[in-house]
Design a protein around this motif. Structure first.
Motif, PDB file in Angstrom:
ATOM      1  N   LEU A 148      61.803   1.887 -68.180  1.00 36.97           N
ATOM      2  CA  LEU A 148      60.385   1.747 -68.508  1.00 36.97           C
ATOM      3  C   LEU A 148      60.002   0.327 -68.885  1.00 36.97           C
ATOM      4  O   LEU A 148      58.889  -0.093 -68.600  1.00 36.97           O
ATOM      5  N   ALA A 149      60.864  -0.388 -69.571  1.00 40.38           N
ATOM      6  CA  ALA A 149      60.618  -1.778 -69.927  1.00 40.38           C
ATOM      7  C   ALA A 149      61.725  -2.221 -70.865  1.00 40.38           C
ATOM      8  O   ALA A 149      61.874  -1.651 -71.949  1.00 40.38           O
ATOM      9  N   ALA A 153      60.627  -7.400 -72.335  1.00 41.44           N
ATOM     10  CA  ALA A 153      59.848  -7.579 -71.106  1.00 41.44           C
ATOM     11  C   ALA A 153      58.423  -8.029 -71.379  1.00 41.44           C
ATOM     12  O   ALA A 153      57.757  -8.574 -70.497  1.00 41.44           O
ATOM     13  N   CYS A 154      57.936  -7.826 -72.614  1.00 39.17           N
ATOM     14  CA  CYS A 154      56.541  -8.173 -72.896  1.00 39.17           C
ATOM     15  C   CYS A 154      56.264  -9.667 -72.784  1.00 39.17           C
ATOM     16  O   CYS A 154      55.097 -10.073 -72.686  1.00 39.17           O
ATOM     17  N   MET A 177      50.650  -5.460 -77.291  1.00 36.45           N
ATOM     18  CA  MET A 177      50.131  -4.221 -76.701  1.00 36.45           C
ATOM     19  C   MET A 177      50.994  -3.059 -77.185  1.00 36.45           C
ATOM     20  O   MET A 177      51.798  -2.483 -76.437  1.00 36.45           O
ATOM     21  N   MET A 178      50.823  -2.729 -78.460  1.00 36.13           N
ATOM     22  CA  MET A 178      51.713  -1.718 -79.032  1.00 36.13           C
ATOM     23  C   MET A 178      51.094  -1.134 -80.296  1.00 36.13           C
ATOM     24  O   MET A 178      50.134  -1.673 -80.853  1.00 36.13           O
ATOM     25  N   TRP A 208      52.379   0.043 -74.721  1.00 36.97           N
ATOM     26  CA  TRP A 208      51.440   0.648 -73.787  1.00 36.97           C
ATOM     27  C   TRP A 208      51.797   0.447 -72.319  1.00 36.97           C
ATOM     28  O   TRP A 208      51.651   1.385 -71.528  1.00 36.97           O
ATOM     29  N   PRO A 209      52.256  -0.732 -71.871  1.00 34.33           N
ATOM     30  CA  PRO A 209      52.589  -0.862 -70.445  1.00 34.33           C
ATOM     31  C   PRO A 209      53.700   0.078 -69.989  1.00 34.33           C
ATOM     32  O   PRO A 209      53.754   0.426 -68.808  1.00 34.33           O
ATOM     33  N   ALA A 210      54.575   0.514 -70.899  1.00 36.74           N
ATOM     34  CA  ALA A 210      55.651   1.412 -70.494  1.00 36.74           C
ATOM     35  C   ALA A 210      55.107   2.746 -69.998  1.00 36.74           C
ATOM     36  O   ALA A 210      55.693   3.373 -69.114  1.00 36.74           O
ATOM     37  N   ALA A 211      53.984   3.197 -70.549  1.00 36.50           N
ATOM     38  CA  ALA A 211      53.385   4.442 -70.079  1.00 36.50           C
ATOM     39  C   ALA A 211      52.925   4.308 -68.635  1.00 36.50           C
ATOM     40  O   ALA A 211      53.073   5.241 -67.822  1.00 36.50           O
TER      41      ALA A 211
END
Length: 835
Positions: A148-149, A153-154, A177-178, A208-211
């Motif tokens: 997922l990340a 990775a952020c 973003m968390m 959030w980007p992992a979703a």
């Protein structure tokens, strides 16, 4: 067992750093589970582990309880502090071979990934410029960090993209973003660390980007399965992985022939087979058909043994209670006393659903490999076994009545057949495995109705007729919903239930509850290869589950799906529910205004929880205080012009740590929903709606109430992404990238000349909280709304449009940034979104 009542066994606290003298008491194992060793304990299943260390995983020296994860950016910060990642120099300088990534407080030196391979402690991850770099990440017993990340990775941003520019406008970057766990941990740990949560949920929720990554990967992998050699077993295997189900492949020698396979099956049930009679029965079949059935019967024996072992920890009374109770807990809140340790333990691993999943995958692989369509013949076989009858019927039209309940295997080789029994479904607590295969024909799957006066709905509505269980008396909270406890058409309750229809013709499926791909403490699958099919149900149907896995897989055709509640890709706690439709112009209806399941938000609508919905148990007002995070409910429609209609909580929605996804592959689609729809969610939830292409139309007919099209409420994250097409969007407040009460809503439209209509100003990148100056946690976490319109000449309508316009940027907040309200919108002709 006897055990202390006052915690006297607790010397070392679970998850604390190992002291110099070592860990002692109940948590006496010192294990490296992240940055530094922690005190934990040995375990066998998740039920052995406490809040805060809810998962039982083998890290190399036997299974131990593993601490819950923090947000990936927080794990990255810990990794940097421990020297596991290399920060950039003040001037952006990095060692030779590495480059500096990141634009905010966290900037790291990352090196390219040679041929996709990275050193230990790092994982490959793509960059906007193409290629991959090696990203530092902490140990990950479940593998979700790499999927997922990776934790760091952020830092890989995309300078000049709309997403990075929008974040910069609100003082954020990708590493912000968390939802910070220091904020979430201020809640009661039974809420933010409840022990029923799936292993990937914290990562997908807090970062959030992992979703979004999870949703995109799920869509592509389901499509790959449909195109491959295992269109049924591969999605079940993936759903089981997402449901944290694990199993060891059985070591089983294949039988020499069908008679031997049947004899071994009977012996596995503790009886002595009549081998001569079995040889005569099997010998009457065409040799090629008998050979094709042999591995299926072998897999049946493995499944029957797996089911017996899966419930081996239970006594008979527990089996009786859980057979109904695990499903009813999800559908109407009844059925199980959650204050009892044995009940909670059964739901957390004392029933080995992973073993059932492994057996179900083996069965489906055997069916996929048998090529029964090539062996259709006018043949017959009937063999009684301790696990139920094994039967084969020929190519003519057949009718199967209730006397077939309890069958272990029913193979129908063709003809227009009528099924009026619990086909492919576990029908009682002692009936643990049921498999039905229909090779072809226009088939009618239904039940014998028992009429009730409560079957009459309001004008314009046609309820399904009751079965013998009747309907509930209406109350202020609910209408006359079905009380049926009979599963049909691919349902595994405390076992395995599979219905595989291999014909290309259009079929009809009708059942009331817990059917059509339902898994309740078990695995249920309905597969239909193709044709214009009709699926009708009321609650807990069409790909759903609780504490298990349920899938409806339809290969293609113009299909019609009807339900009321908890269906069409629905998941309760520790569950994954999937509906996959490969092609065709389909109609998904979750009935809105014949109210059987009254919505707390809008009493004139059903509480749908359909079309990609994850639902958890909020226990503030219950005596047992047993909070349960929701699972993953997803609907994937690969292609076609489709229509989605629902009431409240639908079309990619989540509630109480549940995750809901609607993954649309393309076509001119129509959506209508009332509240918490189209990636609108509430209370620590996850929702993602992906639209690949087409001229789509939103809410032309629906009464728009609240929270839709990328609206995240109360520490929820909501993603809405439409990749192309000239779309018409209509939405209520808290929409189009709306964040409310600490939630995050993100809306992205990548291309097309679009038209937008909002009922009020809480839209188009808006953020707000209700109690300014009081919600300290939400102020510290921030409430975020992001609206990105990447290309096309667009038009906007709402009562007060303000600065919202084509090729413009704006900021919006209810009270102002001092309250942590961070709302931003960008419409940029020719823009690059940066996803």
């Amino acid at each position: 067992v006897c055990r202390p009542t006052g915690g006297s066994c607790i010397d070392s606290a679970p998850g604390e750093a190992c002291p110099p003298a070592g860990c002692a008491g109940r948590f006496d194992r010192c294990e490296e589970v992240g940055v530094g060793p922690r005190c934990t304990s040995a375990c066998q299943v998740d039920a052995d582990c406490p809040i805060g260390l809810r998962r039982c995983r083998d890290l190399g020296a036997g299974p131990v309880c593993v601490p819950d994860e923090a947000a990936p950016p927080e794990r990255c910060a810990a990794l940097i502090a421990a020297g596991g990642a290399t920060p950039c120099g003040t001037d952006g300088a990095c060692p030779s071979g590495a480059a500096c990534y990141g634009s905010g407080a966290t900037r790291l030196c990352l090196a390219p990934a040679p041929a996709g391979a990275c050193p230990d402690g790092e994982a490959p991850w793509p960059t906007p410029a193409g290629g991959e770099v090696c990203v530092p990440t902490l140990p990950d017993p479940d593998g979700w960090a790499r999927a997922l990340a990776p934790d760091c990775a952020c830092v890989i941003d995309d300078p000049g993209s709309m997403l990075d520019d929008a974040l910069a406008a609100i003082g954020r970057d990708r590493c912000a973003m968390m939802f910070p766990h220091r904020i979430l941990d201020a809640f009661d740990p039974t809420i933010t660390h409840d022990p029923y949560r799936l292993s990937w949920t914290d990562r997908a929720h807090s970062y959030w980007p992992a979703a979004l990554t999870l949703a995109e990967d799920l869509a592509s992998s389901l499509d790959a399965a449909a195109d491959g050699d295992h269109p049924i077993s591969a999605p079940v295997r993936q759903a089981a992985q997402l449901a944290d189900l694990r199993w060891e492949p059985p070591s089983d020698a294949p039988s020499a022939d069908l008679a031997e396979a049947l004899a071994r099956l009977i012996e596995a049930g503790g009886e002595t087979p009549d081998r001569a009679a079995l040889s005569a029965e099997a010998g009457a079949l065409p040799a090629d058909l008998a050979g094709a059935l042999t591995p299926i019967v072998d897999a049946l024996r493995v499944a029957a043994i797996a089911r017996r072992e899966a419930i081996g920890r239970l006594v008979d009374a527990e089996v009786e209670a859980l057979f109904d109770g695990a499903s009813l807990l999800a559908l109407d809140g009844s059925g199980l006393p959650l204050s009892q340790d044995n009940v909670r333990g059964a739901l957390r691993g004392d029933v080995d659903v992973g073993r059932l999943a492994g057996a179900a995958v083996g069965l489906l692989e055997a069916i996929e490999g048998a090529d029964l369509e090539a062996h259709a013949a006018d043949a017959s076989l009937t063999v009684e076994t301790p696990f139920g009858v094994v039967a084969v019927r020929g190519t003519g039209p057949d009718t199967y009545d209730a006397s077939w309940d309890g069958a272990l295997l029913l193979v129908d080789l063709g003809g227009d057949d009528v099924y009026r029994h619990a086909v492919g479904a576990t029908s009682s607590p002692t009936h643990g495995v049921s498999v039905a295969i229909d090779v072809g024909g226009v088939d009618d799957y239904g039940y014998a109705p028992t009429s009730s006066p409560l079957d009459d709905g309001p004008p314009g509505h046609r309820r399904l007729p009751s079965d013998a269980a009747g309907r509930a008396a209406p109350t202020a909270r609910n209408g006359p919903f079905s009380r049926s406890t009979t599963s049909r058409q691919g349902a595994g309750r405390l076992g395995i239930g599979l219905l595989v229809d291999l014909g290309p013709e259009g079929d009809a499926y009708r059942s009331l509850r817990m059917s059509q791909g339902w898994g309740g403490l078990g695995v249920g699958v309905l597969y239909d290869r193709g044709g214009d099919d009709v699926y009708e149900g009321e609650s807990g149907v069409q790909g759903g589950g609780a504490f298990g896995v349920g899938l409806l897989i339809d290969g293609g055709g113009n299909d019609h799906y009807v339900t009321y509640h908890a269906s069409q890709g629905f998941a309760y706690a520790r569950a994954v529910g999937l509906l996959y439709d490969g092609a065709g112009d389909d109609d998904y209806l979750s009935v809105v205004d014949d109210v059987l399941f009254v919505s707390a938000q809008d009493p004139t609508s059903n509480s749908s929880f359909s079309q990609g919905a994850g639902f958890g148990r909020r226990a503030d007002s219950t005596p047992d205080r047993t909070f349960m995070s929701g699972g993953l409910g997803a609907l994937r429609d690969r292609r076609g012009s489709d229509r989605y209609t629902a009431g409240v909580f639908a079309q990619a929605t989540g509630y109480w740590y549940g995750a809901g996804m609607l993954l649309e592959g393309g076509g001119d689609d129509h959506y209508d929903g009332v509240w918490y729809v189209q990636s609108g969610d509430a209370h620590f939830a996850i929702s993602v709606l992906l639209e690949a292409a087409g001229a789509d139309d939103y809410n032309q007919l629906a009464t728009r109430r609240n929270v839709a099209i990328g609206g995240g409420h109360d520490f929820s994250v909501a993603w809405f992404v439409d990749r192309a097409g000239d779309d018409v969007y209509r939405a209520p407040g808290i929409s189009f990238g709306g964040g409310n009460e600490g939630g995050a809503g993100l809306f992205v439209d990548l291309a097309g000349a679009d038209r937008y209509d909002a009922t009020n100003g809480r839209s188009f990148g808006w953020a707000g909280i209700d109690r300014p100056g009081e919600d300290v946690g939400r102020m510290m976490s921030g409430t975020v709304g992001v609206f990105l319109e990447a290309d096309g000449v667009d038009t906007y309508v709402r009562p007060e449009v303000g600065d919202v316009a084509n090729d413009a940027s704006w900021r919006q907040a209810r009270n102002g940034p001092d309250e942590g309200e961070l709302g931003v919108g960008l419409d940029r002709n020719g823009g690059r979104a940066g996803l």
